[in-house]
Design a protein around this motif. Structure first.
Motif, PDB file in Angstrom:
ATOM      1  N   ILE A  65       0.838  -1.203   0.000  1.00 33.26           N
ATOM      2  CA  ILE A  65       0.000   0.000   0.000  1.00 33.26           C
ATOM      3  C   ILE A  65       0.871   1.251   0.000  1.00 33.26           C
ATOM      4  O   ILE A  65       0.587   2.214  -0.716  1.00 33.26           O
ATOM      5  N   GLU A  66       1.948   1.242   0.767  1.00 35.71           N
ATOM      6  CA  GLU A  66       2.866   2.393   0.760  1.00 35.71           C
ATOM      7  C   GLU A  66       3.456   2.601  -0.632  1.00 35.71           C
ATOM      8  O   GLU A  66       3.529   3.726  -1.122  1.00 35.71           O
ATOM      9  N   GLY A  67       3.862   1.508  -1.284  1.00 36.81           N
ATOM     10  CA  GLY A  67       4.381   1.607  -2.644  1.00 36.81           C
ATOM     11  C   GLY A  67       3.328   2.107  -3.622  1.00 36.81           C
ATOM     12  O   GLY A  67       3.620   2.890  -4.530  1.00 36.81           O
ATOM     13  N   THR A  68       2.092   1.673  -3.415  1.00 36.08           N
ATOM     14  CA  THR A  68       1.003   2.104  -4.288  1.00 36.08           C
ATOM     15  C   THR A  68       0.715   3.587  -4.118  1.00 36.08           C
ATOM     16  O   THR A  68       0.418   4.285  -5.088  1.00 36.08           O
ATOM     17  N   GLU A  69       0.804   4.089  -2.894  1.00 33.41           N
ATOM     18  CA  GLU A  69       0.606   5.533  -2.674  1.00 33.41           C
ATOM     19  C   GLU A  69       1.647   6.323  -3.466  1.00 33.41           C
ATOM     20  O   GLU A  69       1.337   7.366  -4.044  1.00 33.41           O
ATOM     21  N   ASN A  70       2.880   5.816  -3.524  1.00 32.39           N
ATOM     22  CA  ASN A  70       3.909   6.476  -4.330  1.00 32.39           C
ATOM     23  C   ASN A  70       3.566   6.398  -5.816  1.00 32.39           C
ATOM     24  O   ASN A  70       3.751   7.367  -6.553  1.00 32.39           O
ATOM     25  N   ARG A  71       3.059   5.246  -6.261  1.00 33.12           N
ATOM     26  CA  ARG A  71       2.653   5.100  -7.661  1.00 33.12           C
ATOM     27  C   ARG A  71       1.545   6.089  -8.010  1.00 33.12           C
ATOM     28  O   ARG A  71       1.521   6.649  -9.104  1.00 33.12           O
ATOM     29  N   ILE A  72       0.601   6.259  -7.094  1.00 35.53           N
ATOM     30  CA  ILE A  72      -0.505   7.192  -7.321  1.00 35.53           C
ATOM     31  C   ILE A  72       0.039   8.602  -7.522  1.00 35.53           C
ATOM     32  O   ILE A  72      -0.364   9.309  -8.451  1.00 35.53           O
ATOM     33  N   ASN A  73       0.967   8.999  -6.676  1.00 39.70           N
ATOM     34  CA  ASN A  73       1.542  10.339  -6.795  1.00 39.70           C
ATOM     35  C   ASN A  73       2.263  10.512  -8.135  1.00 39.70           C
ATOM     36  O   ASN A  73       2.101  11.529  -8.813  1.00 39.70           O
ATOM     37  N   VAL A  74       3.050   9.519  -8.526  1.00 39.61           N
ATOM     38  CA  VAL A  74       3.769   9.581  -9.810  1.00 39.61           C
ATOM     39  C   VAL A  74       2.766   9.640 -10.965  1.00 39.61           C
ATOM     40  O   VAL A  74       2.928  10.422 -11.909  1.00 39.61           O
ATOM     41  N   ALA A  75       1.710   8.833 -10.902  1.00 48.83           N
ATOM     42  CA  ALA A  75       0.711   8.806 -11.976  1.00 48.83           C
ATOM     43  C   ALA A  75      -0.003  10.148 -12.097  1.00 48.83           C
ATOM     44  O   ALA A  75      -0.256  10.625 -13.210  1.00 48.83           O
ATOM     45  N   ARG A  76      -0.318  10.776 -10.951  1.00 47.84           N
ATOM     46  CA  ARG A  76      -0.970  12.097 -11.009  1.00 47.84           C
ATOM     47  C   ARG A  76      -0.040  13.132 -11.619  1.00 47.84           C
ATOM     48  O   ARG A  76      -0.466  13.965 -12.425  1.00 47.84           O
ATOM     49  N   ASP A  77       1.238  13.093 -11.245  1.00 42.84           N
ATOM     50  CA  ASP A  77       2.210  14.033 -11.820  1.00 42.84           C
ATOM     51  C   ASP A  77       2.342  13.835 -13.329  1.00 42.84           C
ATOM     52  O   ASP A  77       2.390  14.799 -14.095  1.00 42.84           O
ATOM     53  N   ARG A  78       2.392  12.586 -13.763  1.00 43.27           N
ATOM     54  CA  ARG A  78       2.501  12.305 -15.203  1.00 43.27           C
ATOM     55  C   ARG A  78       1.248  12.763 -15.945  1.00 43.27           C
ATOM     56  O   ARG A  78       1.327  13.235 -17.079  1.00 43.27           O
ATOM     57  N   PHE A  79       0.098  12.612 -15.312  1.00 38.73           N
ATOM     58  CA  PHE A  79      -1.138  13.097 -15.925  1.00 38.73           C
ATOM     59  C   PHE A  79      -1.049  14.601 -16.172  1.00 38.73           C
ATOM     60  O   PHE A  79      -1.332  15.081 -17.271  1.00 38.73           O
TER      61      PHE A  79
END
Length: 198
Positions: A136-150
Motif C-alpha cells: 500500500i505504501e508503494g502504491t501511494e507512491n505510484r498514485i503520486n507519480v501517476a498524477r504528476d505524469r497526468f
C-alpha cells in the motif's frame, strides 16, 4: 495564364488551410489521447490501492478483538471510491475535485486503520499484514507519480489548443481544455504530528 492565377491562389490557400486544420486536429487528438491514457493510469493506481485494501481488511478482520468501527469506515469509503467513474475524454475541475474528495476519504480511513493496528502487536507481526502494508505504501507512491505524469501530459494539450491561431480551430473542432489534478484543499499545511505514548 492571368485568368487561372486567382484559381491557383485560391487552390494554394485551400491546401494551406486544409494542412493547417489537419495538423492541428491530429496533434490535438494525439495530445488528448496521451492525457486520457495517463488518466487511466491514475485510475489504475487507485484501483490497485482499492484491491490491496480489500486484502488488508480481510487480514485485519482475522484479529478477533479489532475495532469494528474502523474497519466499517474503511469498507464504506472503499465502496464509495470504487463506485466513482470519470470519463477521461471529458475531465472537468469539478469531477477531479469530487474524485479527489472520495479518494481523500479513503486515504483518511486507511490511515486510521493503520494507526489503530499499532495497538495490536500480533497483527503488526503478521507477515501478510506487513507485506500488504508495504504494498500500500508503494502504491501511494505510484498514485503520486501517476498524477504528476497526468498533469505533464495535460500541459502540452492545453497549450496546443489555447495558443493563437490554434484557439480558433479548437472552438471549431470542439476541443476543450482539460483540468489538471490539483491537491485537496488544506494539503499545503504541514500535518500535525503528535506522538502520544500513553
Amino acid at each position: 495564364m492571368k485568368k487561372f492565377l486567382p484559381w491557383i491562389v485560391i487552390g494554394i490557400l485551400a491546401i494551406g488551410l486544409y494542412s493547417w486544420g489537419k495538423g492541428f486536429n491530429n496533434t490535438a487528438v494525439n495530445y488528448k489521447e496521451t492525457a486520457s491514457k495517463t488518466w487511466a493510469n491514475v485510475e489504475s493506481s487507485y484501483q490497485r490501492r482499492n484491491d490491496l485494501i480489500g486484502n488488508l481488511v480481510k487480514t485485519v478482520q482475522g484479529a478477533a478483538d479489532f475495532e469494528r468501527g474502523t474497519l466499517k469506515d474503511v469498507i464504506e469509503t472503499r465502496a464509495k471510491a470504487t463506485s466513482m467513474n470519470i470519463d477521461p475524454s471529458n475531465l472537468s475541475q469539478e469531477q477531479l475535485a469530487k474524485f479527489s474528495e472520495v479518494q481523500s476519504g479513503l486515504s483518511g480511513a486507511l490511515k486510521s486503520l493503520l494507526v489503530t493496528v499499532e495497538r495490536y502487536p500480533d497483527l503488526k507481526a503478521n507477515q501478510n499484514f506487513l507485506e500488504l502494508q508495504s504494498q500500500i505504501e508503494g502504491t501511494e507512491n505510484r498514485i503520486n507519480v501517476a498524477r504528476d505524469r497526468f498533469n505533464e501530459t495535460v500541459e502540452p494539450y492545453n497549450k496546443h489548443i489555447k495558443t493563437f491561431p490554434n484557439s480558433l480551430l479548437a472552438g471549431l473542432f470542439n476541443f476543450e481544455s482539460m483540468s489538471y489534478f490539483k491537491a485537496e484543499s488544506g494539503a499545503e499545511k504541514a500535518p500535525d504530528v503528535n506522538f502520544d505514548f500513553k
